[in-house]
Write a protein that holds these residues in place. Structure first.
Motif, PDB file in Angstrom:
ATOM      1  N   VAL A   1      -8.318  35.465  50.244  1.00 55.19           N
ATOM      2  CA  VAL A   1      -9.390  34.539  50.613  1.00 55.19           C
ATOM      3  C   VAL A   1     -10.518  34.684  49.604  1.00 55.19           C
ATOM      4  O   VAL A   1     -10.990  35.799  49.337  1.00 55.19           O
ATOM      5  CB  VAL A   1      -9.922  34.826  52.033  1.00 55.19           C
ATOM      6  N   ASN A   2     -10.945  33.569  49.021  1.00 54.81           N
ATOM      7  CA  ASN A   2     -12.066  33.551  48.090  1.00 54.81           C
ATOM      8  C   ASN A   2     -13.172  32.669  48.652  1.00 54.81           C
ATOM      9  O   ASN A   2     -12.918  31.522  49.044  1.00 54.81           O
ATOM     10  CB  ASN A   2     -11.630  33.007  46.728  1.00 54.81           C
ATOM     11  N   ALA A   3     -14.389  33.206  48.686  1.00 52.78           N
ATOM     12  CA  ALA A   3     -15.535  32.451  49.201  1.00 52.78           C
ATOM     13  C   ALA A   3     -16.682  32.560  48.205  1.00 52.78           C
ATOM     14  O   ALA A   3     -16.953  33.638  47.674  1.00 52.78           O
ATOM     15  CB  ALA A   3     -15.961  32.978  50.559  1.00 52.78           C
ATOM     16  N   VAL A   4     -17.353  31.436  47.941  1.00 57.45           N
ATOM     17  CA  VAL A   4     -18.503  31.404  47.043  1.00 57.45           C
ATOM     18  C   VAL A   4     -19.680  30.794  47.797  1.00 57.45           C
ATOM     19  O   VAL A   4     -19.558  29.714  48.393  1.00 57.45           O
ATOM     20  CB  VAL A   4     -18.212  30.577  45.771  1.00 57.45           C
ATOM     21  N   LEU A   5     -20.809  31.500  47.776  1.00 57.50           N
ATOM     22  CA  LEU A   5     -22.023  31.021  48.419  1.00 57.50           C
ATOM     23  C   LEU A   5     -23.102  30.849  47.365  1.00 57.50           C
ATOM     24  O   LEU A   5     -23.221  31.661  46.435  1.00 57.50           O
ATOM     25  CB  LEU A   5     -22.514  31.988  49.497  1.00 57.50           C
ATOM     26  N   VAL A   6     -23.910  29.816  47.518  1.00 51.52           N
ATOM     27  CA  VAL A   6     -25.043  29.573  46.622  1.00 51.52           C
ATOM     28  C   VAL A   6     -26.300  29.514  47.483  1.00 51.52           C
ATOM     29  O   VAL A   6     -26.400  28.671  48.374  1.00 51.52           O
ATOM     30  CB  VAL A   6     -24.873  28.263  45.831  1.00 51.52           C
ATOM     31  N   GLY A   7     -27.218  30.424  47.225  1.00 49.90           N
ATOM     32  CA  GLY A   7     -28.429  30.468  48.033  1.00 49.90           C
ATOM     33  C   GLY A   7     -28.136  30.675  49.508  1.00 49.90           C
ATOM     34  O   GLY A   7     -28.868  30.176  50.366  1.00 49.90           O
ATOM     35  N   GLY A   8     -27.065  31.387  49.818  1.00 45.62           N
ATOM     36  CA  GLY A   8     -26.695  31.660  51.202  1.00 45.62           C
ATOM     37  C   GLY A   8     -25.866  30.577  51.861  1.00 45.62           C
ATOM     38  O   GLY A   8     -25.440  30.756  53.008  1.00 45.62           O
ATOM     39  N   LYS A   9     -25.605  29.478  51.167  1.00 46.76           N
ATOM     40  CA  LYS A   9     -24.827  28.372  51.738  1.00 46.76           C
ATOM     41  C   LYS A   9     -23.418  28.376  51.160  1.00 46.76           C
ATOM     42  O   LYS A   9     -23.227  28.472  49.944  1.00 46.76           O
ATOM     43  CB  LYS A   9     -25.512  27.034  51.451  1.00 46.76           C
ATOM     44  N   LEU A  10     -22.433  28.261  52.040  1.00 43.92           N
ATOM     45  CA  LEU A  10     -21.039  28.297  51.623  1.00 43.92           C
ATOM     46  C   LEU A  10     -20.701  27.042  50.820  1.00 43.92           C
ATOM     47  O   LEU A  10     -20.877  25.922  51.278  1.00 43.92           O
ATOM     48  CB  LEU A  10     -20.124  28.398  52.845  1.00 43.92           C
ATOM     49  N   VAL A  11     -20.179  27.247  49.609  1.00 36.51           N
ATOM     50  CA  VAL A  11     -19.807  26.150  48.720  1.00 36.51           C
ATOM     51  C   VAL A  11     -18.286  26.030  48.616  1.00 36.51           C
ATOM     52  O   VAL A  11     -17.728  24.933  48.608  1.00 36.51           O
ATOM     53  CB  VAL A  11     -20.422  26.366  47.321  1.00 36.51           C
ATOM     54  N   ILE A  12     -17.608  27.162  48.524  1.00 35.28           N
ATOM     55  CA  ILE A  12     -16.150  27.174  48.357  1.00 35.28           C
ATOM     56  C   ILE A  12     -15.552  28.204  49.293  1.00 35.28           C
ATOM     57  O   ILE A  12     -16.063  29.324  49.406  1.00 35.28           O
ATOM     58  CB  ILE A  12     -15.763  27.518  46.907  1.00 35.28           C
ATOM     59  N   ARG A  13     -14.487  27.817  49.944  1.00 41.13           N
ATOM     60  CA  ARG A  13     -13.666  28.783  50.673  1.00 41.13           C
ATOM     61  C   ARG A  13     -12.216  28.383  50.477  1.00 41.13           C
ATOM     62  O   ARG A  13     -11.788  27.308  50.894  1.00 41.13           O
ATOM     63  CB  ARG A  13     -14.000  28.817  52.164  1.00 41.13           C
ATOM     64  N   ASP A  14     -11.468  29.232  49.812  1.00 37.23           N
ATOM     65  CA  ASP A  14     -10.076  28.939  49.500  1.00 37.23           C
ATOM     66  C   ASP A  14      -9.215  30.102  49.970  1.00 37.23           C
ATOM     67  O   ASP A  14      -9.565  31.271  49.758  1.00 37.23           O
ATOM     68  CB  ASP A  14      -9.897  28.744  47.996  1.00 37.23           C
ATOM     69  N   ALA A  15      -8.097  29.808  50.619  1.00 38.99           N
ATOM     70  CA  ALA A  15      -7.216  30.857  51.129  1.00 38.99           C
ATOM     71  C   ALA A  15      -5.775  30.554  50.774  1.00 38.99           C
ATOM     72  O   ALA A  15      -5.340  29.398  50.783  1.00 38.99           O
ATOM     73  CB  ALA A  15      -7.369  30.989  52.644  1.00 38.99           C
ATOM     74  N   LEU A  16      -5.041  31.604  50.443  1.00 40.94           N
ATOM     75  CA  LEU A  16      -3.607  31.505  50.186  1.00 40.94           C
ATOM     76  C   LEU A  16      -2.899  32.550  51.034  1.00 40.94           C
ATOM     77  O   LEU A  16      -3.188  33.746  50.926  1.00 40.94           O
ATOM     78  CB  LEU A  16      -3.305  31.747  48.707  1.00 40.94           C
ATOM     79  N   LEU A  17      -1.979  32.095  51.877  1.00 39.86           N
ATOM     80  CA  LEU A  17      -1.188  32.990  52.715  1.00 39.86           C
ATOM     81  C   LEU A  17       0.285  32.781  52.408  1.00 39.86           C
ATOM     82  O   LEU A  17       0.809  31.680  52.548  1.00 39.86           O
ATOM     83  CB  LEU A  17      -1.452  32.726  54.203  1.00 39.86           C
ATOM     84  N   LEU A  18       0.920  33.836  51.955  1.00 40.22           N
ATOM     85  CA  LEU A  18       2.363  33.845  51.739  1.00 40.22           C
ATOM     86  C   LEU A  18       2.929  34.910  52.663  1.00 40.22           C
ATOM     87  O   LEU A  18       2.690  36.108  52.472  1.00 40.22           O
ATOM     88  CB  LEU A  18       2.695  34.175  50.282  1.00 40.22           C
ATOM     89  N   GLU A  19       3.660  34.470  53.674  1.00 43.68           N
ATOM     90  CA  GLU A  19       4.171  35.407  54.670  1.00 43.68           C
ATOM     91  C   GLU A  19       5.659  35.183  54.856  1.00 43.68           C
ATOM     92  O   GLU A  19       6.105  34.048  55.042  1.00 43.68           O
ATOM     93  CB  GLU A  19       3.432  35.237  55.993  1.00 43.68           C
ATOM     94  N   ASP A  20       6.434  36.245  54.779  1.00 43.98           N
ATOM     95  CA  ASP A  20       7.880  36.151  54.855  1.00 43.98           C
ATOM     96  C   ASP A  20       8.319  35.776  56.261  1.00 43.98           C
ATOM     97  O   ASP A  20       7.969  36.446  57.229  1.00 43.98           O
ATOM     98  CB  ASP A  20       8.495  37.487  54.454  1.00 43.98           C
ATOM     99  N   ALA A  21       9.089  34.688  56.361  1.00 47.39           N
ATOM    100  CA  ALA A  21       9.552  34.214  57.671  1.00 47.39           C
ATOM    101  C   ALA A  21      11.004  34.593  57.928  1.00 47.39           C
ATOM    102  O   ALA A  21      11.605  34.138  58.891  1.00 47.39           O
ATOM    103  CB  ALA A  21       9.402  32.694  57.762  1.00 47.39           C
ATOM    104  N   ARG A  22      11.590  35.438  57.075  1.00 44.63           N
ATOM    105  CA  ARG A  22      13.006  35.767  57.234  1.00 44.63           C
ATOM    106  C   ARG A  22      13.306  36.425  58.576  1.00 44.63           C
ATOM    107  O   ARG A  22      14.361  36.210  59.160  1.00 44.63           O
ATOM    108  CB  ARG A  22      13.458  36.693  56.104  1.00 44.63           C
ATOM    109  N   ALA A  23      12.358  37.226  59.046  1.00 37.68           N
ATOM    110  CA  ALA A  23      12.605  37.941  60.304  1.00 37.68           C
ATOM    111  C   ALA A  23      12.678  36.996  61.490  1.00 37.68           C
ATOM    112  O   ALA A  23      13.197  37.348  62.552  1.00 37.68           O
ATOM    113  CB  ALA A  23      11.508  38.974  60.536  1.00 37.68           C
ATOM    114  N   LEU A  24      12.168  35.768  61.321  1.00 38.81           N
ATOM    115  CA  LEU A  24      12.154  34.801  62.422  1.00 38.81           C
ATOM    116  C   LEU A  24      13.370  33.887  62.388  1.00 38.81           C
ATOM    117  O   LEU A  24      13.531  33.042  63.249  1.00 38.81           O
ATOM    118  CB  LEU A  24      10.879  33.947  62.348  1.00 38.81           C
TER     119      LEU A  24
END
Length: 318
Positions: A180-203
């Motif tokens: 998860v990457n978050a960038v704030l400018v002057g305390g205000k959220l400008v960017i929030r980007d998330a990447l989740l790679l989770e193995d589903a083989r067990a399911l």
């Protein structure tokens, strides 16, 4: 005294010289080689390496780094080699890795790395690590928060992950990768980007069908790059111009790129313009670490004129 896995980098410019204060505790280690200041550059460079004992992050590690770039400085945060995340092992992690303040936050059977960066006005941070490489059955969680004082601050942030130990035939066989990457400018959220790679083989009963290895047959690296602020406006323009040039051309699946080494690189550019901060967010996917590495380095070469030859060489020649 820092707690286990905690570190701090404080970069300040005093009387025309940059001063760094470092502190860290096992299993984290911070190093700061001296970077020679080029008088032709406005910002004074500083370099810090974020390392770990044993060459990687092991089961149960909880790494937390706080970094501050003071006004007038250009702080490069680097690593020496890829961040290796070792596989999950049965049992509890060693007691010396225990961080009491994190007990209620984290699962002791996963690994965590958190970076919180403060970029003061008229300063810049370049977070340019080598990629994360998760071993088979590893569970890794990463969070990076950048707090920029105002639109005069600048940032180059690279976050990338490989499919695993390709030389050993491990491709997309880790259990979890969350960034998860978050960038704030002057305390205000400008960017929030998330990447989740989770193995589903067990399911699934069909373990091969549901694995990453099948779905990502020709992709071994994902990268996310942020280029923000006035100091790197020219670099952002490089991405904009090249992206615009490719977008207006007709799609030809069999056409070869001008540079044959870049034929298999897939990428996109998104504009960032919030709270006075301007730049681009770039997403890249490619077939190998080296191919993606040199694709990125070729396009951010303008950093050399911003941070100076000495600091740039520590990144570029790695």
């Amino acid at each position: 005294m820092p707690r286990p896995g905690e570190g701090k980098v404080d970069c300040t410019v005093i009387a025309g010289r940059v001063h760094q204060t470092l502190s860290s505790a096992y299993p984290l280690k911070l190093l700061s080689p001296e970077a020679v200041h080029n008088p032709d550059t406005r910002l004074i460079p500083a370099v810090s390496y974020i390392l770990s004992y044993g060459g990687g992050i092991v089961h149960g590690d909880q790494i937390h780094v706080d970094a501050t770039a003071g006004s007038g400085s250009a702080l490069l945060l680097l690593t020496q080699g890829s961040t290796k995340v070792y596989r999950q092992r049965p049992g509890r992690p060693p007691s010396y890795l225990k961080n009491p303040k994190n007990d209620s936050k984290f699962d002791i059977h996963q690994t965590y790395q958190t970076l919180v960066v403060d970029v003061q006005a008229n300063a810049m941070v370049c977070l340019l690590p080598d990629p994360v490489t998760c071993f088979e059955h590893a569970k890794y969680n990463q969070r990076q928060v950048v707090r920029m004082a105002d639109a005069s601050a600048s940032l180059v942030l690279l976050d990338w992950v490989t499919s695993g130990r390709m030389s050993r035939g491990e491709r997309w066989v880790f259990d979890k990768y969350l960034s998860v990457n978050a960038v704030l400018v002057g305390g205000k959220l400008v960017i929030r980007d998330a990447l989740l790679l989770e193995d589903a083989r067990a399911l699934s009963k069909d373990r091969e069908t549901s694995s990453f290895k099948r779905r990502l047959a020709d992709i071994d690296v994902f990268a996310y790059l942020l280029v923000l602020g006035p100091e790197v406006a020219k670099i952002a323009k490089v991405f904009r111009d090249e992206h615009a040039e490719h977008r207006i051309k007709p799609f030809r699946p069999n056409a070869r790129a001008v540079d044959a080494e870049e034929t298999d690189i897939r990428w996109s550019v998104s504009e960032v313009a919030e709270h006075g901060l301007e730049g681009v967010a770039v997403r890249v996917a490619g077939p190998s670490t080296e191919a993606v590495k040199w694709w990125i380095k070729k396009r951010i070469g303008g950093l050399q004129s911003v941070v100076g030859d000495s600091a740039w060489s520590m990144y570029y020649n790695a």
